[in-house]
Design an enzyme around this catalytic site. Structure first.
Site, PDB file in Angstrom:
ATOM      1  N   GLU A   3       3.150   1.388   5.410  1.00 24.14           N
ATOM      2  CA  GLU A   3       4.691   2.081   6.458  1.00 24.14           C
ATOM      3  C   GLU A   3       5.267   1.074   7.327  1.00 24.14           C
ATOM      4  O   GLU A   3       6.811   0.956   6.850  1.00 24.14           O
ATOM      5  CB  GLU A   3       4.385   3.491   6.635  1.00 24.14           C
ATOM      6  CG  GLU A   3       3.939   4.126   5.919  1.00 24.14           C
ATOM      7  CD  GLU A   3       5.259   5.129   4.798  1.00 24.14           C
ATOM      8  OE1 GLU A   3       6.260   5.016   5.169  1.00 24.14           O
ATOM      9  OE2 GLU A   3       4.858   4.916   3.574  1.00 24.14           O
ATOM     10  N   THR A  26      13.094  -2.157   4.736  1.00 26.37           N
ATOM     11  CA  THR A  26      12.283  -3.563   3.895  1.00 26.37           C
ATOM     12  C   THR A  26      12.515  -2.757   2.638  1.00 26.37           C
ATOM     13  O   THR A  26      11.186  -2.257   2.246  1.00 26.37           O
ATOM     14  CB  THR A  26      12.023  -4.184   4.223  1.00 26.37           C
ATOM     15  OG1 THR A  26      11.659  -4.489   6.217  1.00 26.37           O
ATOM     16  CG2 THR A  26      11.246  -5.770   3.466  1.00 26.37           C
TER      17      THR A  26
END
Ligand code: SF4
Length: 376
Positions: A51, A57
């Protein structure tokens, strides 16, 4: 939409209508979920690392970083015991390095305050550095099936469409509304799969442009589709205003025997762009001055060194947060003077082999690979 299925308004749905939404979404997820390494064994530690890496990203970029990270730090204890530079080296190129530093700091807290076991209470997870409401909910729901709601980029867009939200979803009133909607939806069973399914649907089907509504498993719950508002919802938010910066790095070198060179690098300090990473001496360029003379003065006042600065043909363009940076590369050989040693500045001379082992900013690494290896 199949004609026998009646549209349902989710914000006003009955229990059985919500159950029907869950079933449709989970059935789709079971058949369509991607095979991702962090989905193979869902422990809180593994989900936590994934996470944090996935913030800002793309999934495709994260996969290799995640696998390398897990190989080196398979447990929270191993991560806590590592040097920060080791953690940053594995993060090199992924950007937003604060995430890595906070992950490392949080691992130390887990070891010190929770005997190395990742906490399972929402408030304890939320208290760890780098973990906000979304991340705490995602970790606990995905790894332990606790029924916590989530709200992140993909679900903001999906929920805005499922609730026909006309306002900008980023303003605080909209955020409150969307969190409430997420709370109302989260099921008591398979909460983790449900949350992953929402994010997967947002990323694969309910995309920002041209959502694939014909493939959407929850189409009959969607007022945005019914009213053909996909291009208008979510409402566009104000665009980031980018600022242009012109900077220079100086490759200061000195001979290190056997035709090798050593280059001057400095550790970026707290509150700098790349805290904890190494970079070549970097200066802002004053367009009113002669660049070489200006850089010679700056090199002397900031590093204590004197030498003749010469431009190279290398220029890089890159972006960091709201800045668009043009970076000119200069070189300075045959330096004289004594390197300044202060409490706030850490410099070192490194040959190309040592540079390869240091955690560096993306542009620092590009310059090291392109210029220091081969000469410029
Ligand atoms: Fe998104 Fe279309 Fe599904 Fe509505 S029907 S949730 S707009 S993909």
């Amino acid at each position: 939409m199949p004609s026998q299925q009646k549209p349902i308004v989710l914000t006003d749905a009955t229990r059985s209508q919500c159950d029907s939404f869950h079933r449709s979404l989970l059935k789709w997820f079971d058949a369509n979920q991607r095979d991702l390494p962090w989905r193979k064994k869902k422990t809180p530690y593994r989900i936590w690392v994934s996470e944090i890496m996935l913030q800002q990203t793309q999934v495709a970029t994260v996969i290799d970083y995640y696998l390398r990270f897990m190989k080196q730090f398979p447990t929270v204890k191993k991560l806590a015991a590592a040097d920060e530079s080791e953690v940053l080296k594995l993060w090199e190129g992924l950007g937003y390095y604060r995430r890595a530093r906070q992950l490392h700091a949080a691992a130390k807290i887990v070891v010190k305050e929770h005997k190395g076991k990742f906490p399972q209470q929402f408030d304890e997870v939320l208290a760890l550095p780098g973990i906000g409401r979304y991340t705490a909910g995602a970790i606990l729901s995905i790894s332990l099936d606790q029924p916590h709601p989530i709200l992140e980029g993909n679900t903001v867009r999906l929920f805005a469409r499922l609730t026909e939200l006309r306002d900008n979803p980023k303003i605080s009133a909209s955020q409150k509304q969307l969190w409430k909607f997420s709370e109302s939806l989260v099921p008591t069973k398979r909460a983790g799969d449900f949350n992953q399914a929402l994010m997967e649907l947002g990323s694969k089907v309910c995309t920002p442009k041209s959502p694939k509504c014909e493939d959407c498993p929850v189409i009959r719950f969607c007022p945005t589709f019914r009213n053909a508002l996909q291009d208008k919802i979510p409402a566009a938010s104000t665009k980031i205003k980018y600022e242009n910066l012109h900077e220079a790095v100086v490759l200061v070198s000195k001979p290190a025997g056997k035709s090798k060179l050593k280059f001057l690098v400095r550790l970026c300090g707290p509150n700098e762009r790349w805290t904890g990473l190494w970079d070549f001496p970097r200066f802002e360029i004053d367009s009113n001055k002669n660049a070489e003379v200006d850089l010679e003065q700056k090199l002397h006042s900031q590093c204590g060194l004197e030498g003749q600065i010469e431009p190279t043909k290398v220029q890089l363009k890159h972006a960091v947060t709201k800045y668009r940076i043009t970076l000119d590369v200069y070189r300075c050989e045959k330096v004289q003077g004594r390197l300044k040693r202060t409490r706030n500045e850490t410099f070192r001379w490194s040959d190309s082999q040592e540079l390869a082992a240091l955690p560096m900013s993306i542009t620092g690494r590009k310059i090291a690979d392109r210029c220091c290896e081969n000469g410029i």
